[in-house]
Design a protein around this motif. Structure first.
Motif, short mmCIF file in Angstrom:
data_model
loop_
_atom_site.label_atom_id
_atom_site.label_comp_id
_atom_site.label_asym_id
_atom_site.label_seq_id
_atom_site.Cartn_x
_atom_site.Cartn_y
_atom_site.Cartn_z
N GLU A 90 0.95 -1.20 -0.04
CA GLU A 90 -0.16 0.01 -0.07
C GLU A 90 0.68 1.22 -0.15
O GLU A 90 1.79 1.31 0.95
CB GLU A 90 -0.86 -0.06 1.35
N ALA A 91 0.62 2.07 -0.81
CA ALA A 91 1.50 3.31 -1.02
C ALA A 91 0.77 4.51 -0.23
O ALA A 91 -0.52 4.75 -0.75
CB ALA A 91 1.69 3.61 -2.31
N GLU A 92 1.24 5.22 0.71
CA GLU A 92 0.62 5.84 1.87
C GLU A 92 1.31 7.24 1.90
O GLU A 92 2.36 7.58 1.32
CB GLU A 92 0.23 5.22 3.01
N ILE A 93 0.55 8.01 2.65
CA ILE A 93 1.05 9.34 2.96
C ILE A 93 1.25 9.55 4.41
O ILE A 93 0.27 9.09 5.14
CB ILE A 93 0.54 10.63 2.57
N ALA A 94 2.55 9.65 5.06
CA ALA A 94 2.77 9.57 6.51
C ALA A 94 3.19 10.74 7.10
O ALA A 94 3.90 11.62 6.48
CB ALA A 94 3.81 8.62 6.97
N TYR A 95 2.75 11.00 8.10
CA TYR A 95 3.02 12.27 9.07
C TYR A 95 3.95 12.07 10.30
O TYR A 95 3.37 11.26 10.98
CB TYR A 95 1.86 13.08 9.42
N ARG A 135 -1.24 12.49 -7.24
CA ARG A 135 -1.07 11.52 -8.06
C ARG A 135 -0.41 10.45 -7.46
O ARG A 135 0.75 10.57 -7.08
CB ARG A 135 -1.13 11.56 -9.66
N VAL A 136 -0.94 9.27 -7.46
CA VAL A 136 -0.06 8.10 -6.86
C VAL A 136 0.05 6.97 -7.82
O VAL A 136 -1.37 6.45 -7.94
CB VAL A 136 -0.34 7.62 -5.38
N ALA A 137 0.87 6.38 -7.92
CA ALA A 137 0.94 5.06 -8.89
C ALA A 137 1.99 4.15 -8.15
O ALA A 137 2.74 4.54 -7.40
CB ALA A 137 1.45 5.37 -10.23
N LEU A 138 1.36 2.81 -8.38
CA LEU A 138 2.24 1.64 -7.95
C LEU A 138 2.39 0.79 -9.15
O LEU A 138 1.65 0.29 -9.75
CB LEU A 138 1.38 0.88 -6.84
N VAL A 139 3.72 0.70 -8.96
CA VAL A 139 4.52 -0.12 -10.04
C VAL A 139 5.36 -1.14 -9.38
O VAL A 139 6.03 -1.15 -8.79
CB VAL A 139 5.67 0.71 -10.99
N VAL A 140 4.99 -2.46 -10.23
CA VAL A 140 5.34 -3.65 -9.40
C VAL A 140 6.24 -4.31 -10.42
O VAL A 140 5.65 -4.68 -11.30
CB VAL A 140 4.54 -4.63 -8.86
N ASP A 141 7.71 -4.45 -10.38
CA ASP A 141 8.65 -5.33 -11.27
C ASP A 141 8.19 -4.63 -12.66
O ASP A 141 8.04 -5.19 -13.78
CB ASP A 141 8.35 -6.55 -11.25
N ALA A 199 -1.53 0.34 -10.24
CA ALA A 199 -2.49 1.01 -9.91
C ALA A 199 -1.96 2.51 -10.04
O ALA A 199 -0.99 2.67 -10.37
CB ALA A 199 -2.79 0.94 -8.35
N ASP A 200 -2.93 3.50 -10.58
CA ASP A 200 -2.67 4.71 -10.88
C ASP A 200 -3.85 5.72 -10.51
O ASP A 200 -4.79 5.45 -11.27
CB ASP A 200 -2.07 5.03 -12.35
N THR A 201 -3.80 6.58 -9.65
CA THR A 201 -4.94 7.17 -9.10
C THR A 201 -4.59 8.69 -8.72
O THR A 201 -3.50 8.89 -8.27
CB THR A 201 -5.55 6.55 -7.89
N VAL A 202 -5.79 9.35 -8.68
CA VAL A 202 -5.83 10.67 -7.87
C VAL A 202 -6.90 10.68 -6.85
O VAL A 202 -8.00 10.19 -7.19
CB VAL A 202 -6.09 11.80 -8.95
N ALA A 203 -6.73 11.14 -5.63
CA ALA A 203 -7.71 10.99 -4.56
C ALA A 203 -7.81 9.57 -4.36
O ALA A 203 -9.24 9.30 -4.22
CB ALA A 203 -8.92 12.18 -4.87
N TYR A 254 4.66 9.17 -6.83
CA TYR A 254 4.07 10.40 -6.36
C TYR A 254 3.91 11.55 -7.24
O TYR A 254 5.21 11.77 -7.97
CB TYR A 254 4.07 10.65 -4.95
N GLY A 255 2.94 12.42 -7.34
CA GLY A 255 2.78 13.29 -8.33
C GLY A 255 4.02 14.63 -7.82
O GLY A 255 4.42 15.18 -8.81
N THR A 256 3.72 14.69 -6.46
CA THR A 256 4.88 15.93 -6.25
C THR A 256 5.82 15.41 -5.16
O THR A 256 6.70 16.22 -4.85
CB THR A 256 3.90 17.11 -5.48
N MET A 257 5.55 14.15 -4.54
CA MET A 257 6.46 13.73 -3.40
C MET A 257 7.57 12.83 -3.98
O MET A 257 8.21 12.12 -3.05
CB MET A 257 5.54 13.09 -2.41
N GLY A 258 7.67 12.61 -5.23
CA GLY A 258 8.81 11.95 -5.63
C GLY A 258 8.52 10.51 -5.65
O GLY A 258 7.43 9.86 -5.89
#
Length: 221
Positions: free
Chosen positions: A63-68, A143-149, A154-158, A210-214
């Motif tokens: 799971e690709a997430e945003i952590a604080y 925007r967050v995408a998950l690329v496996v091998d 997955a490629d989503t916004v919100a 990530y769209g802006t988070m690298g």
């Protein structure tokens, strides 16, 4: 457990036995629904890690997430913390992976409250480097995408089912973390997947884009 209260009581009892809580996972089924949480301990929290052993997990759900990460304590108090107070207590924001796992015989094999008691299927939290200028981050536009091998899974916004994650932080400060002493400086709070749960095989490499988070990469082998 047969209720949310019983599931949280089990979470808290296990947390007190295992030692200090150093992180939390929090999420919600919809942007309007009541959040849910689970405490996380040091043995499943990793920073800037790029490789983890597959043998530690029964299943590997990425799971690709945003952590604080919090820089100030937010102890329990009678007056609710405002959104501004909670944000002022945040020290940094990070890309993160949660590995979803289960201690039961099969993933999703039990009813909701049992999985809730089992740290909501937590296996590991891997926190990437802090991003610059995190206050300009707009999670609902990220925007967050998950690329496996090399294959985009997955490629989503919100894509976070909970909607805007700061509401989850406010709920944690005022409700979710109260029974275990509130949020503390140094605590990491991860706010739910932006790509759903993608089951991956041992030996695979996952890249969160990530769209802006690298980008952040994790191999489980």
């Amino acid at each position: 457990p047969t209720s949310e209260a019983e599931a949280y009581a089990i979470q808290d009892a296990v947390a007190r036995r295992l030692g200090p809580v150093v992180a939390w996972k929090v999420g919600a089924r919809t942007p309007e629904s009541e959040p849910f949480r689970a405490p996380i301990h040091a043995d499943t929290l990793f920073f800037d890690t790029t490789v983890l052993p597959a043998a530690d997990y029964q299943v590997i759900g990425m799971e690709a997430e945003i952590a604080y990460t919090f820089a100030k304590d937010l102890p329990p108090r009678a007056e609710p913390y405002s959104r501004e107070e909670v944000l002022d207590a945040v020290g940094s924001v990070h890309p993160a992976f949660e590995i979803v796992d289960t201690r039961f015989a099969g993933f999703g094999s039990q009813e909701w409250f049992s999985h809730m008691a089992d740290q909501f299927n937590h296996g590991a939290l891997v926190v990437g480097p802090a991003i610059a200028d995190w206050r300009s981050l707009e999670p609902l536009k990220e925007r967050v995408a998950l690329v496996v091998d090399g294959e985009t899974k997955a490629d989503t916004v919100a894509g976070n089912s909970a909607g805007e994650p700061v509401r989850l932080l406010v709920w944690m400060a005022n409700t979710g973390a109260v029974s275990l002493g509130g949020l503390k400086a140094g605590d990491v709070v991860t706010t739910g997947s932006h790509v759903g749960t993608v089951m991956v095989p041992a030996g695979s490499t996952s890249v969160a884009v990530y769209g802006t988070m690298g980008t952040y990469e994790l191999t489980v082998k």
